[in-house]
Structure formats: C-alpha cells, structure tokens
Design an enzyme around this catalytic site. Sequence first.
Site, PDB file in Angstrom:
ATOM      1  CG  ASP A 282      33.238   0.772  30.870  1.00  0.00           C
ATOM      2  OD1 ASP A 282      33.475   1.326  29.523  1.00  0.00           O
ATOM      3  OD2 ASP A 282      34.322   0.835  31.383  1.00  0.00           O
TER       4      ASP A 282
ATOM      5  NE  ARG B  36      43.548  -4.365  22.254  1.00  0.00           N
ATOM      6  CZ  ARG B  36      42.521  -2.867  23.119  1.00  0.00           C
ATOM      7  NH1 ARG B  36      41.625  -3.205  24.098  1.00  0.00           N
ATOM      8  NH2 ARG B  36      43.434  -2.256  22.798  1.00  0.00           N
TER       9      ARG B  36
ATOM     10  CG  PHE C 204      39.923  -0.847  31.057  1.00  0.00           C
ATOM     11  CD1 PHE C 204      40.768  -0.777  30.232  1.00  0.00           C
ATOM     12  CD2 PHE C 204      40.264   0.307  32.032  1.00  0.00           C
ATOM     13  CE1 PHE C 204      41.686  -0.207  29.791  1.00  0.00           C
ATOM     14  CE2 PHE C 204      41.429   1.043  31.212  1.00  0.00           C
ATOM     15  CZ  PHE C 204      42.376   0.727  30.572  1.00  0.00           C
TER      16      PHE C 204
ATOM     17  CE1 TYR D 116      40.275   6.706  24.930  1.00  0.00           C
ATOM     18  CE2 TYR D 116      39.797   8.474  25.943  1.00  0.00           C
ATOM     19  CZ  TYR D 116      40.704   7.034  25.877  1.00  0.00           C
ATOM     20  OH  TYR D 116      40.282   6.199  27.060  1.00  0.00           O
ATOM     21  CE  LYS D 117      38.648   2.556  24.429  1.00  0.00           C
ATOM     22  NZ  LYS D 117      39.755   1.838  24.590  1.00  0.00           N
TER      23      LYS D 117
HETATM   24  C1  PLP Z   1      36.629  -0.760  29.215  1.00  0.00           C
HETATM   25  C2  PLP Z   1      37.404   0.759  29.651  1.00  0.00           C
HETATM   26  N1  PLP Z   1      36.821   1.180  31.022  1.00  0.00           N
HETATM   27  C3  PLP Z   1      37.777   2.392  31.478  1.00  0.00           C
HETATM   28  C4  PLP Z   1      38.499   3.360  30.041  1.00  0.00           C
HETATM   29  C5  PLP Z   1      39.705   4.221  30.786  1.00  0.00           C
HETATM   30  O1  PLP Z   1      39.392   5.287  30.287  1.00  0.00           O
HETATM   31  P1  PLP Z   1      39.776   6.708  31.005  1.00  0.00           P
HETATM   32  O2  PLP Z   1      41.395   6.396  30.444  1.00  0.00           O
HETATM   33  O3  PLP Z   1      40.007   7.687  29.468  1.00  0.00           O
HETATM   34  O4  PLP Z   1      39.119   7.359  31.471  1.00  0.00           O
HETATM   35  C6  PLP Z   1      39.011   2.186  29.664  1.00  0.00           C
HETATM   36  C7  PLP Z   1      40.244   2.844  28.415  1.00  0.00           C
HETATM   37  O5  PLP Z   1      41.189   2.526  27.077  1.00  0.00           O
HETATM   38  C8  PLP Z   1      38.226   1.451  28.865  1.00  0.00           C
HETATM   39  O6  PLP Z   1      38.466   0.639  27.475  1.00  0.00           O
END
Ligand code: PLP
Length: 397
Positions: free
Chosen positions: A198, A372, A129, A223-224
């Site tokens: 992560d 997705r 990500f 939040y997921k």
């Molecule tokens: C795998 C992953 N890492 C990091 C993040 C970043 O999260 P945040 O925007 O809440 O900091 C996300 C957000 O969707 C994510 O899917």
Amino acid sequence: MSELTRKAEKLDAADELASKRGEFVLDDVVYLDGNSLGALPVAVPGRVEDVVRRQWGELRIRSWTEGGWWTAPERIGDRIAPLVGAAPGQIVVGDSTSVNVFKAVVGAVRLARPTGPERDEIVVDATTFPTDGYIAESAARMTGCTVRPVEPSSLPDVLGERTAAVLLNHVDYRSGRLHDLPSLTAAVHAAGAVAVWDLCHSAGALPVGLDEHGVDLAVGCTYKYLNGGPGSPAFLYVRADVQERFDSPLPGWNSHAEPFGMRPSYEPAAGAMRGRVGTPDILSMLALEAALEVWDGVTVDAVRAKSLALTDFFLECVAAYVPEGRVSCVTPLAHGERGSQVALRCPDAGDVMKRLIERGVVGDFRHPDVLRFGFTPLYVGFAEVERAARVLAEVLA
Ligand SMILES: Cc1ncc(COP(=O)(O)O)c(C=O)c1O
C-alpha cells in the site's frame, strides 16, 4: 531575525523546487496536511471546466473515443508509473484504494495458489490503516485463509509455507515510519508468497522502485502527494510478468478482452486493463490527469531530498522552540526509516491541533494523541516550516 529564520531563508533560496509552489492554489496558511488531501494545482479548474463544458457538454458520447476517455485509466497509470519506479503498461487508475486493496489481496492469494488451496495465511501489517485490515479479513474469509497481523520488522519470523499473501504499508499512516520495501519483498518471495504494498503515503513523496524490487502488486491513492483532489481515483500496479495470471475478484465488463462484445462469459483483457472493473470516473480521473502535470520536469529523487531536508528542519525547529518534554517524536529519526511526515505525540493533541489550525498552521490529529504534519516538497517551504514549529511552541507554552 533568529538563527533558524536565517537558516530557513538560506534553505528556501537554495531550493530547486521552490518555483513549483506557484503551480498550486495556496494562501498564507502553512499547509502541512498534504498527506491527507494535497493542495489544488492551478491547472485543474480550467481542465475540469473543459471536460464538463466541451467534452461532456458538446462532444458528449464522442469523448469516449475522440476525447480519450476510454483509454484514460491506462494513460494516467503510465503517467504515475515513473513516480513509483514502474515501466509503462503495469498501472491502471480507477476505483478507491479500498477497492484496489480487495482486488490485490484476493488476486495475490490466487497467484500464490496456482494448483489449489494450500497456502492459507494472509499476513497483514499490524498497525495498518483500518481499511486494509478490514478488507484483508474479508478476503481471508472468502478464500479460506486466516489473517495474521505482524509488525513489519518481525515479518521474516512469521513467513512460511502457509503464507499466501502479505499486505504491507510502505509508510505507516500514523507514525510516518518508512518500511524497508526491498528487503521485506525479498523475504516474502523467499517464502514463496506474494507481496502487496500500500503506497498511499509514499507515492509522490519518495522513490518506491516497484520494478527494481520485484513487487508483485501495489495500490496507492492519488489525493495525497499526487494532488488529484478529494476522492480522486486510486491506482493498481500488477507487475508485467504476473498480469497473465492475475485473476481479479471483480471482473467487470471494462476488464473484458472484448468489452463491447457483450459476451455472457468473461475473458480477461491483457495488460494493466485487467485491473479495471466498470465505467471509469471520468471527471475525477481527468482532474487527476491535469494535477499530474505539476510533475513535469521533477524527479522523485529531488522530491525525496527536499522532503528529508524539510522534516529534518522541522525537527530542529521543534527541538529549539518547544519546551522540553511537551511532545515526543513518533517518527523515526533515521532517514532510511522516515516518510514525508512528522508525527508528534502529545497528551492533548486534539485540542492543540484545533488551536494550531486557528492560527494558520494546518496539520491533522490522529486518535488518540498524535499531531501529524505532512510535508509536500512541491509546495512547502522552509520559512513555513520554521513558522509552524514556532506557532506550535506558542500554543504549547
Ligand atoms: C494507507 C491507506 N490505505 C488505504 C486508505 C483508504 O483509501 P480510500 O479511502 O481512498 O479507499 C488510506 C486513506 O487515507 C490510507 O491512508
């Protein structure tokens, strides 16, 4: 009634998590985007109302002590802990995932260099990500390291004496591929490096086994699959036996051993609290605490079993309904390599997703060509899965 509709009925009738759906605010939309924003648990609005009107409005400052606000980050961390295979006292809730990635990656490099800067590489999942990649790059510049991107399956080839920290995603956000956390963590340790995972796309969707597999540090969002609400605070796991050496790059007053001593010099608190920074975001945090009540009486193993059944059934329905060659599945078919989402590649994916949403099937589009679909076992049913595949076939026809 088609054979697949009948099969969906049978699967729904045998679903031991079916009653959990009633604990969420849902309608007749097929909601397959819980891997982006989980649905609203019924208990949340009333709790938020209480937090605002009574705790803030009436008790005011007293809520920090009498209302348990001050201890919320660790208390809620302990509620998340069993969902990711952690014993109590190792998870703190607060800040965004991005901020926690920063704490964890810099903290990992510092852990890997007990006597000074020798190890100088941060290895990062090449398909990560974006935020993880950006932050690893910045952390590298700050610590005199370089970033080395790698496909997780090739990780053992690049690990060595120079590796300080390794940042990996448990489930790839785009493809839905589940990476092998136990063996990759073991490989990182064999090289003398520190593993950071992560868990954004696995926490609340499948067993993680943080303690069992000796993960050093982990971050995840709430939040997921944990349904904490938009922008709800993330979590940071620091394994108990590395807590004493964990040197946070964001040492705020909340993680001081004596926060109200207001000392000019920093002395870190013991335990999970060491991962805190500043004043916790109480409204979001207590909304999350209410949301986590849906997990009462639920095991992650049951969630995982249903998740695999849902994604298997979706793939079966897609194969039966969607014209041959119109989509290709990016998500691995092997259970051991699949998260709780199905990603389908299709040339006009953005437009297809728009039309699906218009017809009451909500997934999301990931640039450039991925549809997705996320399957949250606590509230998605099999009849909905069949309907989603049927509508997808109609849209593609
Ligand atoms: C795998 C992953 N890492 C990091 C993040 C970043 O999260 P945040 O925007 O809440 O900091 C996300 C957000 O969707 C994510 O899917």
